[in-house]
Design a protein around this motif. Structure first.
Motif, PDB file in Angstrom:
ATOM      1  N   TYR A  19     -17.737 -51.513-132.967  1.00 24.54           N
ATOM      2  CA  TYR A  19     -17.472 -51.567-131.524  1.00 24.54           C
ATOM      3  C   TYR A  19     -18.297 -52.596-130.759  1.00 24.54           C
ATOM      4  N   LEU A  20     -19.398 -53.068-131.358  1.00 29.45           N
ATOM      5  CA  LEU A  20     -20.238 -54.043-130.664  1.00 29.45           C
ATOM      6  C   LEU A  20     -20.200 -55.401-131.351  1.00 29.45           C
ATOM      7  N   GLY A  21     -19.787 -55.409-132.612  1.00 22.46           N
ATOM      8  CA  GLY A  21     -19.673 -56.656-133.352  1.00 22.46           C
ATOM      9  C   GLY A  21     -20.946 -57.135-134.005  1.00 22.46           C
ATOM     10  N   VAL A  22     -22.033 -56.368-133.885  1.00 25.29           N
ATOM     11  CA  VAL A  22     -23.306 -56.726-134.506  1.00 25.29           C
ATOM     12  C   VAL A  22     -23.957 -55.462-135.053  1.00 25.29           C
ATOM     13  N   LYS A  47     -20.339 -49.515-122.573  1.00 28.90           N
ATOM     14  CA  LYS A  47     -18.986 -49.435-123.120  1.00 28.90           C
ATOM     15  C   LYS A  47     -19.019 -49.183-124.627  1.00 28.90           C
ATOM     16  N   PHE A  48     -19.978 -49.797-125.305  1.00 30.18           N
ATOM     17  CA  PHE A  48     -20.136 -49.583-126.749  1.00 30.18           C
ATOM     18  C   PHE A  48     -20.355 -48.098-127.048  1.00 30.18           C
ATOM     19  N   ILE A  49     -21.269 -47.479-126.338  1.00 27.72           N
ATOM     20  CA  ILE A  49     -21.573 -46.064-126.602  1.00 27.72           C
ATOM     21  C   ILE A  49     -20.403 -45.182-126.197  1.00 27.72           C
ATOM     22  N   GLN A  50     -19.724 -45.518-125.103  1.00 29.13           N
ATOM     23  CA  GLN A  50     -18.535 -44.765-124.703  1.00 29.13           C
ATOM     24  C   GLN A  50     -17.465 -44.821-125.787  1.00 29.13           C
ATOM     25  N   ASP A  51     -17.277 -45.997-126.374  1.00 34.47           N
ATOM     26  CA  ASP A  51     -16.298 -46.150-127.448  1.00 34.47           C
ATOM     27  C   ASP A  51     -16.669 -45.298-128.659  1.00 34.47           C
ATOM     28  N   VAL A  52     -17.959 -45.254-128.977  1.00 33.24           N
ATOM     29  CA  VAL A  52     -18.406 -44.435-130.100  1.00 33.24           C
ATOM     30  C   VAL A  52     -18.143 -42.963-129.814  1.00 33.24           C
ATOM     31  N   TYR A  53     -18.479 -42.519-128.602  1.00 36.81           N
ATOM     32  CA  TYR A  53     -18.266 -41.111-128.235  1.00 36.81           C
ATOM     33  C   TYR A  53     -16.799 -40.718-128.347  1.00 36.81           C
TER      34      TYR A  53
END
Length: 334
Positions: A73-76, A285-291
């Protein structure tokens, strides 16, 4: 005529220099957005989550679950780096010394601001960080070893009345939420007790299972299996309505047992407040996507945990409320 040619040549030179200056790339290779300090392609390298508590505890477990989705989700890559001690202040200070570029996040809790400053001289304030998104609500439960005769609060009272001092494991020293709340509990019960601080929840539970302490405090990820298999016993929780844990059932609150003490803690992801807004938004947004990821939700459910996707304002409001509540408890143990 000669003067006109010279003027024209000078004008052309000035224009050429101006165009060269406009087209010149910044020292960072063109990664910075004008006036914001933000990278156009953020993130372009590994991101680190600084963790104040030890390996295996609730916050550490969730942070590592989130970090596992960095590439997706973050690309790194995203890694977790544990910096324990000082009731979380060592990690907080380390995070505030990192560059304010968004490549370092920190897991924080309410007591770092609502409680710890009453016990330690800290060099930070809430203004130094920006909470990005909540992580979890902390459901602290007080536990005993099932091999002992300490099955209830009344058993603790009787044990103390016989001249014994309770040794209890906490997930930190003075200024830590678990230390404070269990100390307040024993103070209200007029039970002599001695705190044995550990760096995290798993260490505290290990000490209890090993018989090194009489009582410990923990959250579902670290105590659930021990209670389910009969090794540990639950005395109660600080959550006022009690908690329901799969495989265990309802754990009553101390309020329900007639003891006027309650506490609802929380953990959350944060960055330095001076990190560019664009970077904050990307990390959130990265953490929201993970959740929202079904696999993540399944893993959390299997550990009987639930992500707490609170906003910055909700987190700050809860810290303010917690600060007010602590004014009643802190004088009891100072």
């Amino acid at each position: 005529m000669k003067g006109k040619r010279l003027l024209a040549a000078m004008t052309a030179g000035v224009l050429a220099l101006s165009m060269a200056a406009c087209s010149k790339q910044p020292a960072d290779g063109g990664q910075q957005s004008a006036g914001s300090g933000a990278e156009k392609n953020f993130p372009s390298k590994q991101v680190t989550i600084i963790m104040p508590w030890s390996l295996g505890g609730g916050p550490d477990t969730i942070a590592r679950q989130v970090a596992a989705y960095g590439e997706k989700y973050l690309g790194v890559p995203v890694i977790v780096e544990n910096k324990t001690g000082g009731a979380g202040t060592i990690a907080m200070n380390a995070a505030l010394q990192e560059k304010d570029d968004g490549y370092s996040m920190v897991v924080a809790n309410g007591p770092l601001f609502s409680l710890t400053p009453s016990f330690q001289n800290v060099s930070y304030t809430l203004d130094d960080i920006t909470p990005l998104i909540g992580m979890r609500i902390t459901e602290f439960v007080v536990l005993t070893n099932s091999k002992s005769n300490l099955k209830t609060i009344d058993d603790l009272k009787a044990y103390a009345a016989a001249g014994n001092t309770i040794k209890y494991a906490t997930t930190g020293g003075p200024g830590n939420d678990s230390y404070t709340m269990i100390a307040v509990l024993f103070k209200m019960l007029d039970i002599p007790a001695e705190a044995i601080p550990y760096d995290g929840g798993q260490d505290a539970i290990n000490a209890l299972v090993g018989g090194h302490v009489d009582v410990a405090i923990g959250s579902p990820p670290v105590y659930r299996d021990y209670v389910a298999n009969g090794e540990l016993n639950c005395l109660g929780t600080f959550i006022p309505e009690g908690v329901d844990v799969e495989g265990i059932g309802h754990i009553p609150s101390f309020k329900e047992q007639g003891i006027d003490v309650e506490f609802t803690g929380m953990d959350y992801f944060a960055v330095r407040s001076s990190v560019p807004e664009e970077h904050k938004q990307i990390l959130t947004k990265f953490i929201q996507d993970v959740y929202a990821d079904e696999e993540f939700q399944k893993a959390m459910s299997e550990m009987d945990m639930k992500a707490w996707a609170a906003t910055e304002d909700e987190i700050k409001t809860m810290i303010e409320e917690q600060t007010e509540a602590m004014k009643e408890y802190i004088p009891l143990i100072q």
